[in-house]
Scaffold this active site. Structure first.
Site, PDB file in Angstrom:
ATOM      1  N   GLU A  50       0.844  -1.187   0.000  1.00  0.00           N
ATOM      2  CA  GLU A  50       0.000   0.000   0.000  1.00  0.00           C
ATOM      3  C   GLU A  50       0.881   1.238   0.000  1.00  0.00           C
ATOM      4  O   GLU A  50       1.940   1.264   0.626  1.00  0.00           O
ATOM      5  CB  GLU A  50      -0.918   0.012   1.231  1.00  0.00           C
ATOM      6  CG  GLU A  50      -1.910  -1.134   1.274  1.00  0.00           C
ATOM      7  CD  GLU A  50      -2.809  -1.069   2.504  1.00  0.00           C
ATOM      8  OE1 GLU A  50      -2.542  -0.174   3.350  1.00  0.00           O
ATOM      9  OE2 GLU A  50      -3.728  -1.874   2.625  1.00  0.00           O
TER      10      GLU A  50
ATOM     11  N   GLY B  20       0.902   5.897  -0.597  1.00  0.00           N
ATOM     12  CA  GLY B  20       0.110   7.111  -0.488  1.00  0.00           C
ATOM     13  C   GLY B  20      -0.662   7.441  -1.745  1.00  0.00           C
ATOM     14  O   GLY B  20      -1.748   8.007  -1.689  1.00  0.00           O
TER      15      GLY B  20
ATOM     16  N   GLY C 237      -1.326   4.999  -4.252  1.00  0.00           N
ATOM     17  CA  GLY C 237      -2.127   3.863  -4.695  1.00  0.00           C
ATOM     18  C   GLY C 237      -1.627   2.561  -4.120  1.00  0.00           C
ATOM     19  O   GLY C 237      -0.585   2.513  -3.452  1.00  0.00           O
TER      20      GLY C 237
ATOM     21  N   ASP D 246      13.141  11.885  -3.324  1.00  0.00           N
ATOM     22  CA  ASP D 246      12.597  11.123  -2.199  1.00  0.00           C
ATOM     23  C   ASP D 246      13.380   9.833  -2.004  1.00  0.00           C
ATOM     24  O   ASP D 246      12.797   8.771  -1.776  1.00  0.00           O
ATOM     25  CB  ASP D 246      11.112  10.820  -2.424  1.00  0.00           C
ATOM     26  CG  ASP D 246      10.402  10.410  -1.124  1.00  0.00           C
ATOM     27  OD1 ASP D 246      10.903  10.769  -0.041  1.00  0.00           O
ATOM     28  OD2 ASP D 246       9.369   9.718  -1.205  1.00  0.00           O
TER      29      ASP D 246
END
Length: 466
Positions: free
Chosen positions: A51, A53, A55, A167
């Site tokens: 899971e 953020g 999808g 990121d």
């Protein structure tokens, strides 16, 4: 039935943990509308594996090719957000441009008739670097170097295409198992910036002053909401290296704002204070990557990779023996002789490459005896050989001292020569970085090291904290 998302094994419904890797089992398929459905007439959704953020990620099967793929389906509550859809599409666009072994491959992107937005990637078996870090607590220098070299190669491929990840963190680095070996993959280019190509779109998606990234791994310029470039990713890589070797990130705080303030203003704690096994030169490389000013960091990820590679593979020569960087400070303090630094070059520590042929003196142009044509042995005339004593005398004094210490046999004539022609070599004190006590002498001024007592005290303090 329950399934382990890591090893993909099935277990009975009442099983809580995977007996192989200890992962908590969850019924990932519960209340999942996509399971066992056909997506866009091409992909059969088998089960959910993760899971996120933006999808959920599912393991699916390509109906026409019969191969497993990973399908990332965007959350339905984000479909009304045009910016979120654009970020989702941009992840596909950025990743498809890279096409590198150390970056996850994107195979397809699409929007179905019922507005389901999806992204198809290669299916990876293995675990994230975050999970591996939880299992081992800390990585060795060699393992860290092995991982970072591949990460830098993958990120460099993105940078060459003007793509900045923004990121980088252990959660977005995957250790893929393939044919009994592991390959490092960089994941999730969802907030990547395609510099020059879509700068106007990026300004629309990221408002001025908006913070993008994960606070523990954000560069100071990210924390301030400033414009970023490839050096922002280099800072994030420095944080990752620090965490792999120390077991904790360089900064932590109770709130994201407090953490961002530390990231932007505070100097990180030297890593050898947390892990005494880390040598000073490795710490220097990490601190170089964690400079607050981007101009003071390595300017490319491959420069950082080369620094780490050189330090990890450096061989120190001391008293005729090869020792690695973990032993250098212990070995220097175990003998009552000066530390050998800067012998034949400007290197911080001597390496076998320092002793190249260019440093050897040229043979003297002396007249040689004509060999006796009637005697075969006379063809090898000892007068033609260079004078060994002459060669040794022309070497630097510190090298001569090493050779004499190794041989252990100094002749009386040599002792007399030392008394008459003794050359003084200026040495400087080597002080402990922590207690300041003098622990030896060095040919290099302002040399520092960590003494054994401070190492032991550091370990005791660390054990007491645990």
């Amino acid at each position: 039935m329950k399934k382990c998302a890591a090893c993909l094994k099935d277990y009975p419904q009442d099983t809580l943990f995977c007996p192989y890797d200890g992962s908590r089992l969850t019924d990932l398929n519960e209340n999942e509308p996509y399971i066992n459905t056909i997506l866009d007439n091409k992909y059969r959704i088998d089960f959910k594996v993760a899971e996120g953020g933006m999808g959920n990620v599912y393991r699916a099967t390509h109906l026409h090719l019969g191969i497993p793929v990973a399908v990332k389906i965007m959350h339905t509550d984000l479909l009304s957000d045009i910016n979120s859809i654009e970020r989702f599409r941009r992840e596909a666009q950025a990743t498809m441009q890279i096409r590198h072994t150390n970056a996850i491959a994107v195979l397809d992107f699409g929007v179905t008739n019922n507005n389901t937005v999806y992204l198809v990637m290669e299916f990876l078996e293995g675990c994230t670097l975050r999970r591996r870090l939880r299992e081992v607590a800390r990585f060795s220098i060699s393992d860290t170097n092995w991982i970072i070299q591949q990460v830098c190669t993958g990120v460099h491929a993105a940078h060459k295409r003007n793509i900045i990840h923004r990121d980088l963190k252990p959660d977005n680095i995957f250790l893929q198992r393939e044919a009994g070996e592991e390959i490092v993959k960089v994941l999730d280019f969802g907030i990547a910036k395609l510099k020059n190509q879509i700068e106007e779109q990026d300004r629309m998606l990221t408002r001025q002053g908006m913070v993008v990234g994960t606070p523990h791994y954000m560069s100071p310029e990210q924390c301030y909401g400033k414009e970023v470039d490839v050096r922002s990713d280099i800072y994030s890589l420095g944080v990752i290296i620090y965490e792999l070797l120390a077991g904790v990130p360089p900064f932590d705080a109770d709130t994201p704002i407090a953490l961002a303030m530390k990231q932007a203003t505070e100097a990180p704690r030297p890593i050898y204070e947390i892990n005494p096994d880390i040598p000073i030169d490795i710490n220097s490389i990490i601190m170089h990557a964690l400079e607050k000013n981007p101009d003071k960091r390595p300017q490319t990820v491959m420069s950082l990779a080369q620094e780490l590679e050189n330090a990890s593979n450096r061989i120190y020569v001391y008293m005729g023996r090869s020792i690695d960087s973990k032993q250098i400070d212990i070995e220097i303090l175990s003998v009552d002789t000066p530390a050998i630094n800067n012998i034949l070059s400007n290197e911080a520590y001597p390496t076998p490459q320092s002793f190249s042929l260019q440093h050897l003196p040229k043979p003297n142009n002396q007249s040689f005896n004509k060999p006796d044509q009637n005697n075969q042995l006379s063809k090898i005339n000892t007068n033609e050989l260079p004078n060994i004593d002459l060669l040794v005398n022309q070497l630097p004094d510190i090298v001569q001292t090493m050779m004499k210490d190794l041989s252990g046999n100094i002749s009386e004539l040599d002792k007399t020569k030392q008394k008459t022609n003794k050359k003084t070599t200026k040495t400087y004190p080597v002080n402990c970085e922590i207690c300041g006590q003098e622990v030896g002498r060095s040919l290099v001024e302002n040399s520092t090291i960590i003494c054994p007592d401070c190492r032991r005290n550091s370990r005791k303090m660390q054990q007491a904290e645990l």
